[in-house]
Scaffold this motif. Structure first.
Motif, PDB file in Angstrom:
ATOM      1  N   TYR A 109       0.836  -1.197   0.000  1.00  0.00           N
ATOM      2  CA  TYR A 109       0.000   0.000   0.000  1.00  0.00           C
ATOM      3  C   TYR A 109       0.873   1.249   0.000  1.00  0.00           C
ATOM      4  N   LEU A 110       1.915   1.246   0.815  1.00  0.00           N
ATOM      5  CA  LEU A 110       2.815   2.407   0.887  1.00  0.00           C
ATOM      6  C   LEU A 110       3.485   2.666  -0.459  1.00  0.00           C
ATOM      7  N   THR A 111       3.849   1.604  -1.137  1.00  0.00           N
ATOM      8  CA  THR A 111       4.445   1.754  -2.466  1.00  0.00           C
ATOM      9  C   THR A 111       3.450   2.411  -3.420  1.00  0.00           C
ATOM     10  N   ASP A 112       2.225   1.925  -3.413  1.00  0.00           N
ATOM     11  CA  ASP A 112       1.211   2.435  -4.340  1.00  0.00           C
ATOM     12  C   ASP A 112       0.718   3.833  -3.971  1.00  0.00           C
ATOM     13  N   LEU A 113       0.763   4.167  -2.688  1.00  0.00           N
ATOM     14  CA  LEU A 113       0.281   5.480  -2.240  1.00  0.00           C
ATOM     15  C   LEU A 113       1.398   6.518  -2.133  1.00  0.00           C
ATOM     16  N   ALA A 114       2.620   6.119  -2.448  1.00  0.00           N
ATOM     17  CA  ALA A 114       3.770   7.026  -2.332  1.00  0.00           C
ATOM     18  C   ALA A 114       3.607   8.353  -3.076  1.00  0.00           C
ATOM     19  N   PRO A 115       2.932   8.380  -4.238  1.00  0.00           N
ATOM     20  CA  PRO A 115       2.816   9.666  -4.945  1.00  0.00           C
ATOM     21  C   PRO A 115       1.869  10.670  -4.272  1.00  0.00           C
ATOM     22  N   TYR A 116       1.124  10.243  -3.245  1.00  0.00           N
ATOM     23  CA  TYR A 116       0.092  11.097  -2.663  1.00  0.00           C
ATOM     24  C   TYR A 116       0.507  11.583  -1.273  1.00  0.00           C
ATOM     25  N   SER A 117       0.008  12.738  -0.900  1.00  0.00           N
ATOM     26  CA  SER A 117       0.352  13.313   0.400  1.00  0.00           C
ATOM     27  C   SER A 117      -0.357  12.563   1.526  1.00  0.00           C
ATOM     28  N   SER A 160      -6.705   0.442  -4.707  1.00  0.00           N
ATOM     29  CA  SER A 160      -7.376   1.130  -5.815  1.00  0.00           C
ATOM     30  C   SER A 160      -8.595   1.911  -5.320  1.00  0.00           C
ATOM     31  N   ASP A 161      -9.260   1.416  -4.282  1.00  0.00           N
ATOM     32  CA  ASP A 161     -10.383   2.161  -3.694  1.00  0.00           C
ATOM     33  C   ASP A 161      -9.900   3.488  -3.113  1.00  0.00           C
ATOM     34  N   LEU A 162      -8.769   3.432  -2.410  1.00  0.00           N
ATOM     35  CA  LEU A 162      -8.230   4.652  -1.801  1.00  0.00           C
ATOM     36  C   LEU A 162      -7.775   5.641  -2.874  1.00  0.00           C
ATOM     37  N   ILE A 163      -7.139   5.146  -3.916  1.00  0.00           N
ATOM     38  CA  ILE A 163      -6.680   6.032  -4.988  1.00  0.00           C
ATOM     39  C   ILE A 163      -7.877   6.683  -5.680  1.00  0.00           C
ATOM     40  N   ARG A 164      -8.935   5.925  -5.878  1.00  0.00           N
ATOM     41  CA  ARG A 164     -10.151   6.494  -6.476  1.00  0.00           C
ATOM     42  C   ARG A 164     -10.705   7.627  -5.592  1.00  0.00           C
ATOM     43  N   GLN A 187     -11.358  13.451  -4.246  1.00  0.00           N
ATOM     44  CA  GLN A 187     -11.083  14.622  -3.401  1.00  0.00           C
ATOM     45  C   GLN A 187     -10.490  15.753  -4.232  1.00  0.00           C
ATOM     46  N   ASN A 188      -9.562  15.400  -5.109  1.00  0.00           N
ATOM     47  CA  ASN A 188      -8.915  16.413  -5.947  1.00  0.00           C
ATOM     48  C   ASN A 188      -9.903  17.034  -6.933  1.00  0.00           C
ATOM     49  N   THR A 189     -10.823  16.228  -7.445  1.00  0.00           N
ATOM     50  CA  THR A 189     -11.828  16.707  -8.384  1.00  0.00           C
ATOM     51  C   THR A 189     -12.780  17.679  -7.697  1.00  0.00           C
ATOM     52  N   VAL A 243      -4.178  10.829   1.640  1.00  0.00           N
ATOM     53  CA  VAL A 243      -4.388   9.434   2.051  1.00  0.00           C
ATOM     54  C   VAL A 243      -5.285   9.391   3.283  1.00  0.00           C
ATOM     55  N   GLU A 244      -5.035  10.276   4.229  1.00  0.00           N
ATOM     56  CA  GLU A 244      -5.858  10.316   5.436  1.00  0.00           C
ATOM     57  C   GLU A 244      -7.306  10.661   5.091  1.00  0.00           C
ATOM     58  N   GLY A 245      -7.502  11.600   4.185  1.00  0.00           N
ATOM     59  CA  GLY A 245      -8.851  11.952   3.759  1.00  0.00           C
ATOM     60  C   GLY A 245      -9.558  10.788   3.096  1.00  0.00           C
ATOM     61  N   ALA A 246      -8.840  10.050   2.258  1.00  0.00           N
ATOM     62  CA  ALA A 246      -9.430   8.888   1.585  1.00  0.00           C
ATOM     63  C   ALA A 246      -9.813   7.815   2.604  1.00  0.00           C
ATOM     64  N   CYS A 247      -8.944   7.578   3.580  1.00  0.00           N
ATOM     65  CA  CYS A 247      -9.245   6.581   4.612  1.00  0.00           C
ATOM     66  C   CYS A 247     -10.449   7.010   5.451  1.00  0.00           C
ATOM     67  N   ASP A 248     -10.497   8.289   5.802  1.00  0.00           N
ATOM     68  CA  ASP A 248     -11.640   8.803   6.572  1.00  0.00           C
ATOM     69  C   ASP A 248     -12.932   8.669   5.778  1.00  0.00           C
ATOM     70  N   ASN A 249     -12.880   9.007   4.505  1.00  0.00           N
ATOM     71  CA  ASN A 249     -14.071   8.890   3.656  1.00  0.00           C
ATOM     72  C   ASN A 249     -14.535   7.439   3.552  1.00  0.00           C
ATOM     73  N   TRP A 250     -13.586   6.522   3.404  1.00  0.00           N
ATOM     74  CA  TRP A 250     -13.932   5.105   3.297  1.00  0.00           C
ATOM     75  C   TRP A 250     -14.646   4.643   4.572  1.00  0.00           C
ATOM     76  N   ARG A 251     -14.079   5.013   5.709  1.00  0.00           N
ATOM     77  CA  ARG A 251     -14.658   4.611   6.984  1.00  0.00           C
ATOM     78  C   ARG A 251     -16.058   5.199   7.167  1.00  0.00           C
ATOM     79  N   ARG A 252     -16.214   6.467   6.809  1.00  0.00           N
ATOM     80  CA  ARG A 252     -17.501   7.144   6.997  1.00  0.00           C
ATOM     81  C   ARG A 252     -18.578   6.646   6.039  1.00  0.00           C
TER      82      ARG A 252
END
Length: 88
Positions: A43-51, A74-78, A83-85, A55-64
């Motif tokens: 996961y760290l390898t795949d999420l390395a390009p993101y701040s 891939s869910d987190l990257i989506r 978020q950026n959009t 990542v924290e926002g994506a995880c919070d959104n997933w949980r909520r």
């Protein structure tokens, strides 16, 4: 350690902590801790390009959203792209 992990160990540790916290809410399929650490490294390898913030926002959104399982990377990257959009 793969070359494209975040260079700053503090950033890497912070993202790993965010993912670990999410795992408390949504435990991945039963696996030994050593296997979960290997999964987190991927996961760290795949999420390395993101701040950390993204990542924290994506995880919070997933949980909520009330998802019943630990997300695939891939869910987190989506969610990161969503978020950026929304900010644009």
């Amino acid at each position: 350690m793969p070359d494209n992990l975040p260079v700053d160990p503090l950033v890497r540790d912070r993202i790993k902590a965010v993912l670990g916290r999410l795992a408390l809410h949504l435990p991945p399929t039963r696996m030994p801790a050593q296997q979960f650490d290997l999964l987190l490294d991927d996961y760290l390898t795949d999420l390395a390009p993101y701040s950390v913030t993204l990542v924290e926002g994506a995880c919070d959104n997933w949980r909520r959203k009330g998802e019943p399982h630990f997300p695939k990377v891939s869910d987190l990257i989506r969610l990161i792209f969503a978020q950026n959009t929304q900010k644009a």
